[in-house]
Design a protein around this motif. Structure first.
Motif, PDB file in Angstrom:
ATOM      1  N   MET A 139     -12.198   8.081   6.207  1.00 55.23           N
ATOM      2  CA  MET A 139     -13.011   7.701   5.053  1.00 55.23           C
ATOM      3  C   MET A 139     -12.709   8.614   3.855  1.00 55.23           C
TER       4      MET A 139
ATOM      5  N   GLU B  98       0.825  -1.208   0.000  1.00 51.49           N
ATOM      6  CA  GLU B  98       0.000   0.000   0.000  1.00 51.49           C
ATOM      7  C   GLU B  98       0.853   1.249   0.000  1.00 51.49           C
TER       8      GLU B  98
ATOM      9  N   ASP C 194      -5.369  -0.075  -9.477  1.00 51.42           N
ATOM     10  CA  ASP C 194      -4.465   0.913  -8.882  1.00 51.42           C
ATOM     11  C   ASP C 194      -4.552   0.807  -7.360  1.00 51.42           C
ATOM     12  N   THR C 195      -3.410   0.930  -6.694  1.00 54.56           N
ATOM     13  CA  THR C 195      -3.421   0.884  -5.227  1.00 54.56           C
ATOM     14  C   THR C 195      -4.353   1.953  -4.677  1.00 54.56           C
ATOM     15  N   ASP C 196      -4.266   3.122  -5.300  1.00 55.08           N
ATOM     16  CA  ASP C 196      -5.072   4.241  -4.874  1.00 55.08           C
ATOM     17  C   ASP C 196      -6.568   3.918  -4.898  1.00 55.08           C
TER      18      ASP C 196
ATOM     19  N   LEU D 204       1.342   7.270  -7.530  1.00 58.93           N
ATOM     20  CA  LEU D 204       0.149   7.550  -8.322  1.00 58.93           C
ATOM     21  C   LEU D 204      -0.851   8.406  -7.543  1.00 58.93           C
ATOM     22  N   THR D 205      -0.907   8.188  -6.225  1.00 59.89           N
ATOM     23  CA  THR D 205      -1.810   8.965  -5.375  1.00 59.89           C
ATOM     24  C   THR D 205      -1.383  10.435  -5.373  1.00 59.89           C
TER      25      THR D 205
ATOM     26  N   ILE E 113     -19.027   0.297   7.668  1.00 64.36           N
ATOM     27  CA  ILE E 113     -18.198   0.210   6.468  1.00 64.36           C
ATOM     28  C   ILE E 113     -16.748   0.460   6.862  1.00 64.36           C
ATOM     29  N   GLU E 114     -15.895  -0.475   6.553  1.00 62.49           N
ATOM     30  CA  GLU E 114     -14.479  -0.271   6.847  1.00 62.49           C
ATOM     31  C   GLU E 114     -13.730  -0.098   5.540  1.00 62.49           C
ATOM     32  N   ASN E 115     -12.728   0.800   5.564  1.00 63.59           N
ATOM     33  CA  ASN E 115     -11.902   0.990   4.369  1.00 63.59           C
ATOM     34  C   ASN E 115     -11.269  -0.327   3.962  1.00 63.59           C
TER      35      ASN E 115
ATOM     36  N   LYS F 242     -17.421   1.810  -2.567  1.00 71.69           N
ATOM     37  CA  LYS F 242     -17.681   2.238  -1.191  1.00 71.69           C
ATOM     38  C   LYS F 242     -18.720   3.362  -1.138  1.00 71.69           C
TER      39      LYS F 242
ATOM     40  N   ASP G 210       2.147   1.362  -7.082  1.00 70.02           N
ATOM     41  CA  ASP G 210       1.147   2.163  -7.774  1.00 70.02           C
ATOM     42  C   ASP G 210       0.032   1.271  -8.283  1.00 70.02           C
TER      43      ASP G 210
ATOM     44  N   SER H  91       1.624   5.716  -2.406  1.00 67.16           N
ATOM     45  CA  SER H  91       1.975   5.429  -3.790  1.00 67.16           C
ATOM     46  C   SER H  91       2.163   6.721  -4.587  1.00 67.16           C
TER      47      SER H  91
ATOM     48  N   SER I 157      -9.193   3.746  -1.834  1.00 67.25           N
ATOM     49  CA  SER I 157     -10.259   4.739  -1.712  1.00 67.25           C
ATOM     50  C   SER I 157     -11.639   4.220  -2.084  1.00 67.25           C
TER      51      SER I 157
ATOM     52  N   PRO J 175     -10.604   9.859   0.965  1.00 63.56           N
ATOM     53  CA  PRO J 175      -9.489   9.277   0.207  1.00 63.56           C
ATOM     54  C   PRO J 175      -8.195  10.070   0.411  1.00 63.56           C
TER      55      PRO J 175
END
Lengths: 281, 124
Positions: B10, A191, A210-212, B51-52, A265-267, A253, A195, B49, A216, B12
Protein backbone atom coordinates in the motif's frame (compact mmCIF):
# COMPACT_ATOMS: atom_id res chain seq x y z
CA UNK A 1 7.39 17.03 -28.98
CA UNK A 2 4.04 15.90 -30.38
CA UNK A 3 0.85 17.87 -30.03
CA UNK A 4 -2.53 16.68 -31.19
CA UNK A 5 -5.25 19.32 -31.29
CA UNK A 6 -8.90 18.35 -31.57
CA UNK A 7 -8.15 15.71 -34.12
CA UNK A 8 -11.36 14.38 -35.65
CA UNK A 9 -11.74 11.40 -37.92
CA UNK A 10 -15.04 9.77 -38.75
CA UNK A 11 -15.56 6.27 -40.10
CA UNK A 12 -19.28 5.61 -40.60
CA UNK A 13 -20.71 5.81 -37.09
CA UNK A 14 -17.28 5.77 -35.41
CA UNK A 15 -15.93 9.16 -34.50
CA UNK A 16 -12.45 9.79 -33.14
CA UNK A 17 -12.05 13.11 -31.40
CA UNK A 18 -8.88 13.53 -29.36
CA UNK A 19 -6.32 16.01 -28.08
CA UNK A 20 -3.11 14.88 -26.50
CA UNK A 21 0.44 15.93 -25.93
CA UNK A 22 3.72 14.05 -25.68
CA UNK A 23 6.34 16.21 -23.98
CA UNK A 24 10.00 15.67 -24.77
CA UNK A 25 11.63 12.86 -22.85
CA UNK A 26 8.47 11.10 -21.73
CA UNK A 27 6.86 7.78 -22.44
CA UNK A 28 3.17 8.10 -23.16
CA UNK A 29 0.77 5.20 -23.31
CA UNK A 30 -2.64 5.06 -24.94
CA UNK A 31 -4.87 2.36 -23.52
CA UNK A 32 -8.36 1.29 -24.37
CA UNK A 33 -10.42 -1.65 -25.49
CA UNK A 34 -10.27 -3.09 -28.98
CA UNK A 35 -11.95 -0.71 -31.38
CA UNK A 36 -11.66 2.30 -29.07
CA UNK A 37 -9.63 4.21 -31.63
CA UNK A 38 -6.04 3.60 -30.50
CA UNK A 39 -4.66 2.58 -33.88
CA UNK A 40 -6.62 5.26 -35.70
CA UNK A 41 -5.06 7.83 -33.38
CA UNK A 42 -1.57 6.47 -34.13
CA UNK A 43 -2.19 6.49 -37.87
CA UNK A 44 -3.46 10.04 -37.75
CA UNK A 45 -0.39 11.17 -35.79
CA UNK A 46 1.86 9.52 -38.35
CA UNK A 47 -0.06 11.19 -41.17
CA UNK A 48 -1.12 7.85 -42.64
CA UNK A 49 -4.74 8.93 -42.68
CA UNK A 50 -6.07 12.38 -43.34
CA UNK A 51 -8.01 13.83 -40.40
CA UNK A 52 -11.41 15.47 -41.02
CA UNK A 53 -10.37 18.39 -38.83
CA UNK A 54 -7.87 19.42 -36.19
CA UNK A 55 -4.16 19.00 -36.56
CA UNK A 56 -1.07 17.18 -35.40
CA UNK A 57 2.25 18.90 -34.95
CA UNK A 58 5.57 17.16 -34.45
CA UNK A 59 8.39 19.34 -33.10
CA UNK A 60 6.25 22.38 -33.80
CA UNK A 61 5.71 21.49 -37.44
CA UNK A 62 2.50 20.26 -38.99
CA UNK A 63 2.68 16.49 -39.40
CA UNK A 64 1.53 16.63 -43.03
CA UNK A 65 4.35 19.06 -43.90
CA UNK A 66 7.22 16.95 -42.57
CA UNK A 67 10.07 16.39 -44.99
CA UNK A 68 11.60 13.00 -45.65
CA UNK A 69 14.55 13.56 -43.35
CA UNK A 70 12.27 14.75 -40.57
CA UNK A 71 10.19 11.62 -40.99
CA UNK A 72 13.37 9.55 -40.82
CA UNK A 73 13.84 10.88 -37.28
CA UNK A 74 10.68 9.04 -36.22
CA UNK A 75 10.81 5.35 -35.49
CA UNK A 76 7.51 3.63 -36.06
CA UNK A 77 6.35 0.08 -35.41
CA UNK A 78 2.83 -0.64 -36.57
CA UNK A 79 0.85 -3.85 -36.47
CA UNK A 80 2.42 -4.85 -39.76
CA UNK A 81 6.06 -4.20 -40.65
CA UNK A 82 5.24 -3.42 -44.25
CA UNK A 83 8.12 -5.57 -45.48
CA UNK A 84 7.34 -8.32 -47.95
CA UNK A 85 7.09 -11.67 -46.18
CA UNK A 86 9.47 -13.11 -48.77
CA UNK A 87 12.36 -10.89 -47.68
CA UNK A 88 15.06 -12.13 -45.33
CA UNK A 89 16.50 -10.00 -42.53
CA UNK A 90 19.65 -9.41 -44.57
CA UNK A 91 17.51 -8.04 -47.42
CA UNK A 92 15.68 -5.77 -44.99
CA UNK A 93 19.06 -4.60 -43.73
CA UNK A 94 19.87 -3.29 -47.24
CA UNK A 95 16.53 -1.47 -47.43
CA UNK A 96 17.01 0.16 -44.02
CA UNK A 97 20.53 1.21 -44.94
CA UNK A 98 19.19 3.09 -47.97
CA UNK A 99 16.12 4.39 -46.21
CA UNK A 100 17.60 5.89 -43.04
CA UNK A 101 20.78 7.97 -43.26
CA UNK A 102 21.27 7.43 -39.51
CA UNK A 103 20.76 3.66 -39.69
CA UNK A 104 23.04 1.94 -37.20
CA UNK A 105 23.85 -1.30 -38.92
CA UNK A 106 26.10 -2.69 -36.19
CA UNK A 107 23.45 -2.09 -33.56
CA UNK A 108 20.75 -3.69 -35.69
CA UNK A 109 22.89 -6.75 -36.41
CA UNK A 110 23.86 -7.12 -32.76
CA UNK A 111 20.27 -6.91 -31.64
CA UNK A 112 19.15 -9.41 -34.27
CA UNK A 113 21.81 -11.74 -32.98
CA UNK A 114 20.92 -11.16 -29.33
CA UNK A 115 17.21 -11.67 -30.03
CA UNK A 116 17.97 -14.76 -32.14
CA UNK A 117 16.55 -13.44 -35.41
CA UNK A 118 18.14 -15.44 -38.24
CA UNK A 119 19.61 -13.33 -41.04
CA UNK A 120 18.77 -15.66 -43.90
CA UNK A 121 15.28 -16.83 -43.12
CA UNK A 122 12.25 -15.34 -44.87
CA UNK A 123 9.99 -13.23 -42.68
CA UNK A 124 7.02 -15.45 -43.61
CA UNK A 125 8.66 -18.27 -41.68
CA UNK A 126 9.13 -16.13 -38.55
CA UNK A 127 7.07 -16.72 -35.42
CA UNK A 128 4.75 -13.98 -34.15
CA UNK A 129 7.30 -13.06 -31.51
CA UNK A 130 10.14 -12.83 -34.03
CA UNK A 131 8.10 -10.58 -36.31
CA UNK A 132 7.24 -8.31 -33.40
CA UNK A 133 10.91 -8.07 -32.45
CA UNK A 134 11.85 -7.28 -36.03
CA UNK A 135 9.31 -4.44 -36.12
CA UNK A 136 10.65 -2.95 -32.90
CA UNK A 137 14.29 -3.36 -33.95
CA UNK A 138 13.54 -1.58 -37.22
CA UNK A 139 12.13 1.35 -35.29
CA UNK A 140 14.97 1.65 -32.80
CA UNK A 141 17.96 1.17 -35.09
CA UNK A 142 18.18 4.63 -36.62
CA UNK A 143 18.55 6.93 -33.60
CA UNK A 144 15.04 8.31 -33.83
CA UNK A 145 14.07 11.04 -31.38
CA UNK A 146 10.49 9.84 -31.36
CA UNK A 147 9.24 6.28 -31.32
CA UNK A 148 5.63 5.54 -32.17
CA UNK A 149 4.53 1.98 -31.53
CA UNK A 150 1.14 0.45 -32.08
CA UNK A 151 0.72 -2.57 -29.81
CA UNK A 152 4.39 -3.58 -29.87
CA UNK A 153 3.69 -6.49 -27.54
CA UNK A 154 0.31 -7.75 -28.77
CA UNK A 155 -0.01 -11.50 -28.95
CA UNK A 156 3.36 -12.24 -27.37
CA UNK A 157 4.25 -14.49 -24.47
CA UNK A 158 5.54 -12.94 -21.28
CA UNK A 159 9.20 -13.58 -22.12
CA UNK A 160 9.03 -11.99 -25.56
CA UNK A 161 7.08 -9.04 -24.13
CA UNK A 162 9.77 -8.44 -21.57
CA UNK A 163 12.47 -8.64 -24.24
CA UNK A 164 10.70 -5.93 -26.23
CA UNK A 165 10.10 -3.71 -23.21
CA UNK A 166 13.73 -4.08 -22.19
CA UNK A 167 14.79 -3.00 -25.70
CA UNK A 168 12.70 0.13 -25.28
CA UNK A 169 14.07 0.75 -21.79
CA UNK A 170 17.61 0.45 -23.08
CA UNK A 171 16.73 2.86 -25.88
CA UNK A 172 15.52 5.37 -23.30
CA UNK A 173 18.76 5.08 -21.37
CA UNK A 174 20.83 5.57 -24.54
CA UNK A 175 18.71 8.46 -25.86
CA UNK A 176 18.07 10.76 -22.91
CA UNK A 177 15.64 13.12 -24.63
CA UNK A 178 13.71 10.77 -26.85
CA UNK A 179 9.99 10.28 -26.44
CA UNK A 180 7.89 7.19 -26.96
CA UNK A 181 4.21 6.87 -27.74
CA UNK A 182 2.79 3.39 -27.51
CA UNK A 183 -0.55 1.69 -27.36
CA UNK A 184 -1.25 -1.48 -25.47
CA UNK A 185 -3.92 -3.20 -23.50
CA UNK A 186 -1.54 -5.17 -21.35
CA UNK A 187 -1.38 -3.23 -18.12
CA UNK A 188 1.99 -4.46 -16.90
CA UNK A 189 3.61 -3.15 -20.09
CA UNK A 190 2.28 0.29 -19.43
CA UNK A 191 2.78 0.41 -15.69
CA UNK A 192 6.43 -0.48 -15.96
CA UNK A 193 7.28 1.80 -18.84
CA UNK A 194 4.94 4.74 -19.36
CA UNK A 195 5.10 8.02 -17.47
CA UNK A 196 1.76 9.18 -18.69
CA UNK A 197 -1.41 7.32 -19.64
CA UNK A 198 -4.37 8.30 -21.78
CA UNK A 199 -7.49 6.16 -21.62
CA UNK A 200 -9.45 6.24 -24.83
CA UNK A 201 -13.00 4.93 -25.18
CA UNK A 202 -15.39 5.18 -28.13
CA UNK A 203 -13.02 7.58 -29.84
CA UNK A 204 -12.72 9.95 -26.89
CA UNK A 205 -10.12 10.45 -24.22
CA UNK A 206 -11.89 9.85 -20.96
CA UNK A 207 -8.91 10.00 -18.63
CA UNK A 208 -5.37 11.35 -18.62
CA UNK A 209 -3.15 10.67 -15.62
CA UNK A 210 0.44 10.05 -14.56
CA UNK A 211 1.14 6.33 -14.24
CA UNK A 212 2.57 7.04 -10.84
CA UNK A 213 -0.67 8.63 -9.67
CA UNK A 214 -2.74 5.74 -11.01
CA UNK A 215 -0.62 3.27 -9.08
CA UNK A 216 -0.46 5.25 -5.86
CA UNK A 217 -3.80 7.05 -5.58
CA UNK A 218 -6.30 4.95 -7.51
CA UNK A 219 -7.85 1.97 -5.77
CA UNK A 220 -10.63 -0.54 -5.92
CA UNK A 221 -12.90 -0.68 -2.88
CA UNK A 222 -14.86 -3.86 -2.24
CA UNK A 223 -17.82 -3.21 0.01
CA UNK A 224 -21.00 -4.95 1.09
CA UNK A 225 -24.35 -3.35 0.34
CA UNK A 226 -24.88 -1.82 3.78
CA UNK A 227 -21.39 -0.32 3.85
CA UNK A 228 -22.00 1.00 0.36
CA UNK A 229 -25.13 2.80 1.56
CA UNK A 230 -23.12 4.71 4.16
CA UNK A 231 -20.04 5.27 2.02
CA UNK A 232 -19.14 8.86 1.19
CA UNK A 233 -19.17 8.71 -2.61
CA UNK A 234 -17.42 12.02 -3.16
CA UNK A 235 -14.33 10.42 -4.71
CA UNK A 236 -15.92 7.39 -6.33
CA UNK A 237 -15.38 7.46 -10.08
CA UNK A 238 -17.42 4.42 -10.98
CA UNK A 239 -19.28 1.58 -9.32
CA UNK A 240 -20.05 -1.94 -10.37
CA UNK A 241 -22.55 -4.34 -8.80
CA UNK A 242 -21.00 -7.64 -7.74
CA UNK A 243 -22.26 -10.76 -5.96
CA UNK A 244 -20.85 -9.58 -2.62
CA UNK A 245 -22.04 -5.98 -2.90
CA UNK A 246 -20.25 -3.25 -4.83
CA UNK A 247 -16.89 -2.61 -6.38
CA UNK A 248 -16.05 1.07 -6.35
CA UNK A 249 -13.19 2.73 -8.19
CA UNK A 250 -11.64 5.78 -6.59
CA UNK A 251 -8.79 8.19 -7.27
CA UNK A 252 -8.45 9.06 -3.58
CA UNK A 253 -7.24 5.87 -1.95
CA UNK A 254 -5.93 7.74 1.11
CA UNK A 255 -9.34 9.21 1.90
CA UNK A 256 -11.02 5.82 2.10
CA UNK A 257 -8.11 4.19 3.91
CA UNK A 258 -8.29 6.79 6.64
CA UNK A 259 -12.03 7.10 6.97
CA UNK A 260 -13.12 3.49 6.43
CA UNK A 261 -10.38 1.39 8.04
CA UNK A 262 -12.38 -1.83 7.86
CA UNK A 263 -13.11 -2.10 4.15
CA UNK A 264 -11.16 -4.05 1.56
CA UNK A 265 -9.04 -1.74 -0.57
CA UNK A 266 -6.94 -3.01 -3.43
CA UNK A 267 -4.31 -0.96 -5.22
CA UNK A 268 -5.59 0.27 -8.54
CA UNK A 269 -3.91 -0.72 -11.77
CA UNK A 270 -4.40 -0.02 -15.42
CA UNK A 271 -6.63 -3.07 -15.90
CA UNK A 272 -9.03 -1.84 -13.23
CA UNK A 273 -8.89 1.57 -14.78
CA UNK A 274 -9.97 0.26 -18.18
CA UNK A 275 -12.61 -2.07 -16.78
CA UNK A 276 -14.13 0.36 -14.33
CA UNK A 277 -13.96 3.49 -16.43
CA UNK A 278 -15.33 1.96 -19.61
CA UNK A 279 -17.64 -0.70 -18.20
CA UNK A 280 -18.88 0.54 -14.81
CA UNK A 281 -21.74 2.88 -14.10
CA UNK B 1 22.46 0.52 -4.53
CA UNK B 2 20.11 -2.31 -3.69
CA UNK B 3 16.48 -1.46 -4.14
CA UNK B 4 13.68 -3.96 -3.64
CA UNK B 5 10.20 -2.74 -4.48
CA UNK B 6 6.96 -4.36 -3.47
CA UNK B 7 4.33 -3.75 -6.12
CA UNK B 8 1.45 -4.98 -3.99
CA UNK B 9 2.31 -2.84 -0.98
CA UNK B 10 0.00 0.00 0.00
CA UNK B 11 3.07 2.23 0.29
CA UNK B 12 3.47 4.18 -2.98
CA UNK B 13 6.44 3.08 -5.09
CA UNK B 14 8.18 6.47 -4.89
CA UNK B 15 7.99 6.37 -1.10
CA UNK B 16 9.47 2.88 -1.01
CA UNK B 17 12.24 4.09 -3.27
CA UNK B 18 12.87 7.18 -1.14
CA UNK B 19 12.91 5.15 2.06
CA UNK B 20 15.47 2.70 0.72
CA UNK B 21 17.78 5.37 -0.68
CA UNK B 22 17.56 7.24 2.63
CA UNK B 23 18.46 4.09 4.54
CA UNK B 24 21.51 3.59 2.35
CA UNK B 25 22.58 7.17 2.97
CA UNK B 26 22.00 6.94 6.71
CA UNK B 27 23.78 3.61 7.15
CA UNK B 28 26.66 4.87 5.04
CA UNK B 29 26.53 2.51 2.04
CA UNK B 30 25.91 5.60 -0.07
CA UNK B 31 28.49 8.23 0.76
CA UNK B 32 28.64 11.96 0.27
CA UNK B 33 29.15 12.88 -3.42
CA UNK B 34 28.33 9.35 -4.60
CA UNK B 35 26.38 9.67 -7.81
CA UNK B 36 22.98 8.01 -8.00
CA UNK B 37 21.98 6.16 -11.19
CA UNK B 38 20.33 8.37 -13.81
CA UNK B 39 16.54 8.54 -13.69
CA UNK B 40 16.22 6.60 -16.91
CA UNK B 41 18.65 3.86 -15.99
CA UNK B 42 17.16 3.31 -12.54
CA UNK B 43 13.65 3.24 -13.96
CA UNK B 44 14.84 0.69 -16.53
CA UNK B 45 16.46 -1.49 -13.88
CA UNK B 46 13.49 -1.39 -11.57
CA UNK B 47 10.96 -1.54 -14.43
CA UNK B 48 9.04 1.44 -13.16
CA UNK B 49 8.13 4.70 -14.82
CA UNK B 50 10.85 7.35 -15.06
CA UNK B 51 8.47 9.86 -13.53
CA UNK B 52 8.26 7.76 -10.35
CA UNK B 53 12.05 7.78 -9.99
CA UNK B 54 12.14 11.50 -10.69
CA UNK B 55 9.51 12.11 -8.04
CA UNK B 56 11.54 10.16 -5.48
CA UNK B 57 14.74 12.07 -6.40
CA UNK B 58 12.92 15.40 -6.21
CA UNK B 59 11.52 14.64 -2.76
CA UNK B 60 14.92 13.46 -1.57
CA UNK B 61 16.34 16.75 -2.79
CA UNK B 62 13.65 18.71 -0.95
CA UNK B 63 14.56 16.84 2.21
CA UNK B 64 18.23 17.62 1.65
CA UNK B 65 19.53 14.09 1.07
CA UNK B 66 20.63 14.57 -2.53
CA UNK B 67 21.53 17.36 -4.91
CA UNK B 68 20.69 17.32 -8.61
CA UNK B 69 23.09 19.18 -10.85
CA UNK B 70 21.32 19.81 -14.12
CA UNK B 71 22.96 17.88 -16.92
CA UNK B 72 25.34 16.06 -14.59
CA UNK B 73 23.29 13.89 -12.32
CA UNK B 74 22.07 13.40 -8.80
CA UNK B 75 24.57 13.23 -5.95
CA UNK B 76 24.35 12.32 -2.32
CA UNK B 77 24.38 15.62 -0.45
CA UNK B 78 26.73 16.61 2.29
CA UNK B 79 24.80 14.63 4.79
CA UNK B 80 24.03 15.78 8.22
CA UNK B 81 23.73 12.23 9.52
CA UNK B 82 22.68 13.40 12.92
CA UNK B 83 19.79 15.28 11.40
CA UNK B 84 18.79 12.36 9.19
CA UNK B 85 18.81 10.04 12.16
CA UNK B 86 16.67 12.49 14.12
CA UNK B 87 14.16 12.58 11.28
CA UNK B 88 13.99 8.80 11.26
CA UNK B 89 13.49 8.68 15.03
CA UNK B 90 10.72 11.19 14.68
CA UNK B 91 8.82 9.03 12.18
CA UNK B 92 9.13 5.99 14.46
CA UNK B 93 7.84 8.05 17.38
CA UNK B 94 4.94 9.19 15.24
CA UNK B 95 4.11 5.58 14.41
CA UNK B 96 4.09 4.72 18.10
CA UNK B 97 1.92 7.73 18.86
CA UNK B 98 -0.58 6.69 16.18
CA UNK B 99 -0.72 3.13 17.50
CA UNK B 100 -1.24 4.34 21.07
CA UNK B 101 -3.97 6.69 19.94
CA UNK B 102 -5.77 3.82 18.21
CA UNK B 103 -5.36 1.60 21.27
CA UNK B 104 -6.68 4.27 23.64
CA UNK B 105 -9.64 4.83 21.37
CA UNK B 106 -10.84 1.31 21.96
CA UNK B 107 -10.17 1.45 25.67
CA UNK B 108 -6.67 -0.04 26.17
CA UNK B 109 -5.01 1.06 29.41
CA UNK B 110 -1.36 2.01 29.76
CA UNK B 111 -0.69 -1.46 31.22
CA UNK B 112 -2.41 -3.21 28.28
CA UNK B 113 -0.27 -1.28 25.84
CA UNK B 114 2.98 -1.94 27.67
CA UNK B 115 2.09 -5.63 27.86
CA UNK B 116 1.53 -5.81 24.11
CA UNK B 117 4.84 -4.08 23.46
CA UNK B 118 6.61 -6.56 25.75
CA UNK B 119 5.01 -9.54 24.00
CA UNK B 120 6.06 -8.20 20.60
CA UNK B 121 9.58 -7.49 21.83
CA UNK B 122 9.95 -11.08 23.07
CA UNK B 123 9.86 -12.24 19.46
CA UNK B 124 12.92 -10.17 18.55
Amino acid sequence: MVKVDNLVKTYGDFRLDISLEIPEGTVTGIVGKNGAGKSTAIKAILGLIRPDSGHVSINGKDASALTGSEKAAIGAALSDSGFSAYLRVKDILCILRKMYPAFDEALFTNYCHAQKLPMDKQVKDFSTGMRAKLRVLTAISHNAQLLIMDEPTAGLDVGARNDILDLLRQYLVDHENCSILLTSHISSDLEGLCDDIYLIHDGKIILHEDTDTILSSYALLKVSEDVYEKLDKKYILSTKKEAFGYECFTNEKQFYMENYPGIVIENGNVDDLILMMTGGK
Amino acid sequence: MHIILNNTSMVPIYEQLMGQIKSEIINGSLKENDVLPSVRSLSGQLRISALTVKKAYDRLEEEGFVITVHGKGTYVAQADRQLAMEARKKTVEDDFAAAIQKASAIGFTKEDILKIVEIILEDY
